[in-house]
Design a protein around this motif. Structure first.
Motif, PDB file in Angstrom:
ATOM      1  N   LEU A 167       0.834  -1.199   0.000  1.00  0.00           N
ATOM      2  CA  LEU A 167       0.000   0.000   0.000  1.00  0.00           C
ATOM      3  C   LEU A 167       0.868   1.247   0.000  1.00  0.00           C
ATOM      4  CD1 LEU A 167      -2.954  -0.689   2.437  1.00  0.00           C
ATOM      5  CD2 LEU A 167      -3.063  -0.253  -0.014  1.00  0.00           C
ATOM      6  N   PRO A 168       0.551   2.257  -0.811  1.00  0.00           N
ATOM      7  CA  PRO A 168       1.316   3.518  -0.799  1.00  0.00           C
ATOM      8  C   PRO A 168       1.165   4.228   0.536  1.00  0.00           C
ATOM      9  CG  PRO A 168      -0.030   3.316  -2.775  1.00  0.00           C
ATOM     10  CD  PRO A 168      -0.486   2.251  -1.832  1.00  0.00           C
ATOM     11  N   ASP A 169       2.020   5.244   0.713  1.00  0.00           N
ATOM     12  CA  ASP A 169       2.059   5.947   2.002  1.00  0.00           C
ATOM     13  C   ASP A 169       1.038   7.068   2.062  1.00  0.00           C
ATOM     14  OD1 ASP A 169       3.195   7.532   0.119  1.00  0.00           O
ATOM     15  OD2 ASP A 169       4.900   8.172   1.337  1.00  0.00           O
ATOM     16  N   SER A 170      -0.167   6.799   1.636  1.00  0.00           N
ATOM     17  CA  SER A 170      -1.232   7.788   1.724  1.00  0.00           C
ATOM     18  C   SER A 170      -2.512   7.091   2.127  1.00  0.00           C
ATOM     19  CB  SER A 170      -1.429   8.505   0.379  1.00  0.00           C
ATOM     20  OG  SER A 170      -2.569   9.342   0.431  1.00  0.00           O
ATOM     21  N   PRO A 171      -3.258   7.661   3.063  1.00  0.00           N
ATOM     22  CA  PRO A 171      -4.535   7.038   3.458  1.00  0.00           C
ATOM     23  C   PRO A 171      -5.577   7.060   2.361  1.00  0.00           C
ATOM     24  CG  PRO A 171      -4.252   9.179   4.500  1.00  0.00           C
ATOM     25  CD  PRO A 171      -2.950   8.861   3.850  1.00  0.00           C
ATOM     26  N   LEU A 172      -5.287   7.739   1.261  1.00  0.00           N
ATOM     27  CA  LEU A 172      -6.249   7.845   0.170  1.00  0.00           C
ATOM     28  C   LEU A 172      -6.573   6.488  -0.446  1.00  0.00           C
ATOM     29  CD1 LEU A 172      -7.755  10.073  -1.453  1.00  0.00           C
ATOM     30  CD2 LEU A 172      -5.850  10.047  -3.056  1.00  0.00           C
ATOM     31  N   TYR A 173      -5.655   5.526  -0.352  1.00  0.00           N
ATOM     32  CA  TYR A 173      -5.826   4.249  -1.033  1.00  0.00           C
ATOM     33  C   TYR A 173      -6.242   3.115  -0.090  1.00  0.00           C
ATOM     34  CZ  TYR A 173      -2.894   6.962  -4.188  1.00  0.00           C
ATOM     35  OH  TYR A 173      -2.382   7.959  -4.970  1.00  0.00           O
ATOM     36  N   HIS A 174      -6.357   3.377   1.184  1.00  0.00           N
ATOM     37  CA  HIS A 174      -6.612   2.299   2.144  1.00  0.00           C
ATOM     38  C   HIS A 174      -8.047   1.793   2.039  1.00  0.00           C
ATOM     39  CE1 HIS A 174      -3.095   3.876   4.795  1.00  0.00           C
ATOM     40  NE2 HIS A 174      -2.713   3.335   3.661  1.00  0.00           N
ATOM     41  N   ASN A 175      -8.186   0.467   2.086  1.00  0.00           N
ATOM     42  CA  ASN A 175      -9.489  -0.200   2.043  1.00  0.00           C
ATOM     43  C   ASN A 175     -10.269   0.098   0.770  1.00  0.00           C
ATOM     44  OD1 ASN A 175      -8.977  -1.272   4.561  1.00  0.00           O
ATOM     45  ND2 ASN A 175     -10.087   0.344   5.636  1.00  0.00           N
ATOM     46  N   LYS A 176      -9.581   0.423  -0.291  1.00  0.00           N
ATOM     47  CA  LYS A 176     -10.246   0.730  -1.557  1.00  0.00           C
ATOM     48  C   LYS A 176      -9.855  -0.216  -2.680  1.00  0.00           C
ATOM     49  CE  LYS A 176     -10.875   5.694  -0.758  1.00  0.00           C
ATOM     50  NZ  LYS A 176     -10.329   5.774   0.579  1.00  0.00           N
ATOM     51  N   LEU A 177      -8.842  -1.024  -2.480  1.00  0.00           N
ATOM     52  CA  LEU A 177      -8.351  -1.873  -3.557  1.00  0.00           C
ATOM     53  C   LEU A 177      -9.341  -2.996  -3.848  1.00  0.00           C
ATOM     54  CD1 LEU A 177      -5.865  -2.116  -5.412  1.00  0.00           C
ATOM     55  CD2 LEU A 177      -5.041  -3.872  -3.865  1.00  0.00           C
ATOM     56  N   GLN A 178      -9.635  -3.180  -5.147  1.00  0.00           N
ATOM     57  CA  GLN A 178     -10.564  -4.206  -5.593  1.00  0.00           C
ATOM     58  C   GLN A 178      -9.860  -5.147  -6.553  1.00  0.00           C
ATOM     59  OE1 GLN A 178     -14.101  -4.224  -4.595  1.00  0.00           O
ATOM     60  NE2 GLN A 178     -13.060  -2.921  -3.110  1.00  0.00           N
ATOM     61  N   LEU A 189      -9.582   0.655  -7.846  1.00  0.00           N
ATOM     62  CA  LEU A 189      -9.909   1.280  -6.570  1.00  0.00           C
ATOM     63  C   LEU A 189     -11.400   1.541  -6.537  1.00  0.00           C
ATOM     64  CD1 LEU A 189      -7.062   3.955  -6.265  1.00  0.00           C
ATOM     65  CD2 LEU A 189      -7.145   1.708  -5.176  1.00  0.00           C
ATOM     66  N   ALA A 190     -12.034   1.185  -5.433  1.00  0.00           N
ATOM     67  CA  ALA A 190     -13.456   1.465  -5.248  1.00  0.00           C
ATOM     68  C   ALA A 190     -13.571   2.823  -4.571  1.00  0.00           C
ATOM     69  CB  ALA A 190     -14.115   0.373  -4.417  1.00  0.00           C
TER      70      ALA A 190
END
Length: 838
Positions: A167-178, A189-190
């Motif tokens: 996961l990249p170092d930004s909360p923008l991508y967390h729990n969004k990967l599909q 990304l959802a």
């Protein structure tokens, strides 16, 4: 908005044939039916989203832009989120263009109000933060819809990290990967509607290639640039709080904000790689977070999207690899991209420094503060600093050595001067102090030390390779020198360097344990590290997080950088003398050119010399500007680095910038070899920079010179064939005439021999033997008749003669007679000059 709403009120949707609908009647005693439900009752097939989407797609091909906007406004108001769900991705792509750059969309990057006022006004009101498009976003947001965004279009480091299951170092991508759908390829990304909209908006700056005619478009006048400014002012307010989302229907409740994500651990660059499959979440889960955090979820998302899409194109590993000379060129931003980033930085400074004095104090930080206040403190160091440093470092190393670097330079200088954008109310009664580098900015300078010092070193290396005689390059040196010469700034930088260089004595294990890039979690509000009071530790943490634990720091006020500053001072002095010398040469050449040369009766300048700068294009005014910029830049450099006049005089003498006895510049630095002069590295630099040059003139056959831009190519070739035939036919007679000792012989020699042939010197020692043995006899040259100037002069002469009732034949005889008298006078003067020389 009044005109826009009036147009919307008059809107009709021809494709749906509203006028022919049988709408159920209702009386004043019954409740008014909902427009969307009424349309659905009249047309049951409209409940299928595909029909609405197909109808809008057809209208987009057939209707004008203004009508399409009106239709979209009506559709957004009348249809429920369930039917608009399938329209939203198509609408976003039709506005901002496709991510592969094939579909241009509305071309917001070139849409200007002064060129297309109606389209510009409609687009701006439709996409305004309080406009219909954002209302559609909030309507879908309330229903918790998700939209797939392909990972393949994300910036390079983000895409590479996700593909490596990190996961990249930004909360923008967390729990969004599909995971890809069945039979599909790639990761997705959802995203919620607001994220999806902002992803497309930010990426359109990079994905969409400007059309060829957009080179002369002012970025600040375009719709995209203005929209960025509006979004920043709306979601990152410098006064008051973030405005709540607009209601999706009149009188209805506001949509609920986006659900928050729990704090989940992740692997950042350089740490242990954890598989994404262990942390994969198919759908974003709701969490009962602090209700106050809902105040800023849109602000946080907006900033993260802008920073990730515009700045996160280089990772620390990629930057270190790019230092290798064999590395391939990576992403290169455009000048427009840099200007938009500068707008972001300027607004972030105003946003971060809009805290009131009581809110900005350390005691206020320890007490309960609103999420917006916490976000203002953390926005720049948390989200922007590291990615901006790598972005700037790459631009300084790889941007072309031309005047377009001014955009990068101004972006850098804007970030270095937060006091320029701090609201004036922060320092009542002392506005001048608020707008200058006062001592209260020392923490910012120390926590951004590398962006001041290492990038200044990068600018020095660029400046030493540019032509400082050019006014544009001289202006850039002046701008940087002026910023770093501000009162207190050099002292604050020097104090920050001392804090970094002082040894760690108290806690020897602290450096290894904590000098790393901060770990970010689901939201910036979760686990933001407490404030560190140790100033030395802050500076060290900043440097090591940006450059790594094994970085080699070069002090800005150390001997290495000081030597480069002295060298730049030498080149500034040289450039000033060169500009003056070139100005004198231009004046002499213009004054020494005879008047008849403009009529084509005097040989034009055939040397084709080029001074290597833009002084010839801008004239004497550019010399004055260059001299002013360089004079002030030298003064500011002396102030910032405490250089004395004695040092400058000694270095100027050592470099050999003194003029020779004739007042002309010396030749480039050379050594004498077996085959003639050989340029030294200093000489090559002097030629590239335009500081010195060789006196180059054409040494070949004047008849065989390349055809000039002021000549007619076909006519020159025809005249050459005619001259060659005459010279071959009458070669003996012309030689006999030129050998006579009387006036007729002098007259023929003046016309049939190349002027100055005997006095011409050969500059290349290698070609001296063959060139000296080459002899040319008397020849007739008619090439001057192929010049536009000559033909235009003849046309003007015949036109003026016709005004005085002089016929063409008589005018031609007068011209021939006048030239004969001129040639006789020049012959006498030439022969008298030769007698004096003897």
């Amino acid at each position: 908005m009044t005109t826009f709403r009036r147009l919307v009120a008059e809107w009709r949707l021809p494709s749906l044939k509203w006028a022919t609908l049988r709408v159920p009647q209702w009386s004043p005693t019954t409740a008014a039916p909902d427009p969307a439900r009424q349309a659905a009752m009249a047309f049951p097939h409209l409940q299928q989203p595909s029909f609405l989407l197909a109808s809008l797609k057809a209208d987009s091909m057939n209707k004008p832009f203004a009508q399409r906007c009106q239709d979209l406004v009506k559709v957004i108001e009348d249809f429920p989120a369930k039917e608009l769900h399938s329209v939203f991705p198509w609408l976003v792509e039709s506005i901002f263009g496709s991510l592969d750059g094939v579909l241009p969309g509305w071309n917001l990057r070139c849409l200007q109000g002064r060129v297309s006022p109606v389209e510009h006004s409609m687009a701006m009101e439709f996409l305004d933060p309080g406009g219909p498009m954002m209302k559609l976003v909030y309507k879908l947001q309330a229903e918790d819809y998700k939209f797939d965004f392909p990972v393949s279009y994300l910036p390079g480091p983000v895409k590479a990290s996700i593909q490596e299951r990190v996961l990249p170092d930004s909360p923008l991508y967390h729990n969004k990967l599909q995971l890809p759908p069945t039979g599909g390829l790639g990761l997705y990304l959802a995203l919620n509607p607001f994220e999806y909209y902002m992803f497309f908006f930010a990426l359109s700056l990079i994905a969409q290639k400007p059309p060829p005619g957009a080179l002369h478009v002012r970025t600040s006048d375009c719709a995209y640039f203005i929209l960025v400014d509006r979004y920043l002012a709306w979601f990152l307010p410098t006064e008051g709080s973030v405005l709540p989302p607009l209601s999706s229907s009149p009188g209805g409740p506001s949509p609920s904000p986006a659900p928050r994500t729990p704090a989940v651990p992740f692997a950042s660059y350089g740490l242990h790689h954890t598989s994404l499959l262990k942390r994969h979440v198919s759908h974003q889960t709701s969490v009962n977070a602090d209700p106050a955090s809902h105040e800023i979820w849109r602000s946080e998302t907006l900033l993260q999207v802008f920073v990730e899409m515009w700045l996160h194109h280089y990772s620390l590993e990629m930057y270190q690899k790019m230092q290798s000379p064999h590395a391939k060129e990576s992403f290169m931003p455009t000048e427009e991209h840099v200007l938009v980033v500068r707008l972001l930085l300027k607004h972030l400074h105003a946003f971060a420094n809009s805290l009131r004095p009581e809110q900005a104090s350390p005691s206020a930080h320890s007490h309960a503060a609103s999420p917006l206040e916490e976000f203002k403190r953390a926005a720049v160091p948390r989200f922007v600093q590291q990615k901006l440093y790598l972005f700037l470092q790459h631009c300084f190393d790889h941007w072309p050595l031309d005047a377009s670097f001014r955009a990068v330079l101004e972006m850098w200088l804007s970030y270095l001067q937060p006091w320029r954008y701090a609201p004036e109310r922060q320092a009542p009664g002392s506005d001048c102090q608020a707008r200058s580098a006062s001592e209260r900015w020392a923490p910012f300078v120390q926590e951004n030390l590398l962006i001041y010092t290492k990038l200044f070193l990068g600018f020095l290396n660029r400046a030493l390779r540019t032509d400082l005689v050019s006014p544009k390059n001289a202006l850039m040196v002046f701008r940087v020198a002026k910023v770093f010469a501000q009162p207190n700034l050099a002292e604050m930088i020097q104090r920050g360097e001392q804090l970094f260089l002082e040894p760690e004595l108290g806690v020897p294990q602290r450096q290894h344990r904590l000098f790393t890039a901060p770990s970010f979690t689901g939201s910036f509000l979760s686990s933001w590290p407490p404030a560190v009071t140790d100033a030395s530790f802050k500076v060290k943490s900043h440097v090591y997080s940006l450059e790594g634990q094994d970085c080699k720091y070069t002090p800005m006020f150390g001997p290495e950088v000081r030597a480069l500053v002295l060298r730049l001072a030498q080149l500034i002095t040289q450039a000033k003398q060169t500009a003056k010398s070139l100005s004198d040469q231009c004046g002499e050449s213009a004054a020494g050119r005879p008047f008849l040369s403009w009529l084509g009766f005097y040989p034009a300048d055939t040397n084709g010399s080029y001074a290597g700068n833009d002084l010839d294009e801008m004239g004497q005014d550019s010399v004055r500007k260059t001299d002013e910029y360089l004079e002030k830049a030298l003064e500011y450099l002396c102030q910032a680095f405490r250089l004395s006049e004695a040092q400058l005089a000694q270095l100027t003498l050592a470099l050999g910038t003194t003029q020779d006895e004739n007042g002309k510049k010396q030749l480039p630095d050379c050594i004498v070899g077996d085959d003639g002069l050989i340029l030294t590295p200093l000489g090559r630099y002097q030629i590239i920079s335009g500081l010195r040059r060789f006196d180059i003139e054409y040494q070949g056959d004047w008849e065989l010179q390349p055809i000039r831009s002021y000549e007619i190519a076909s006519l020159v070739r025809a005249l050459f064939q005619l001259s060659s035939a005459i010279n071959r036919r009458f070669a003996g007679q012309m030689a006999a005439l030129c050998s006579r000792a009387d006036f007729l012989g002098s007259f023929c020699r003046y016309h049939l021999l190349e002027p100055g042939l005997s006095g011409r010197r050969l500059l290349s020692p290698v070609g001296r033997g063959p060139a000296a043995s080459r002899a040319r006899g008397p020849r007739l040259s008619l090439r001057f008749l192929g010049s536009y100037r000559t033909l235009l002069s003849l046309v003007l002469a015949f036109s003026v003669a016709s005004l005085f009732c002089v016929g063409p034949l008589l005018c031609a005889l007068l011209l021939v007679l006048g030239y004969v008298l001129y040639a006789v006078a020049m012959t006498l003067l030439t022969e008298r000059g030769k007698l004096h020389q003897l």
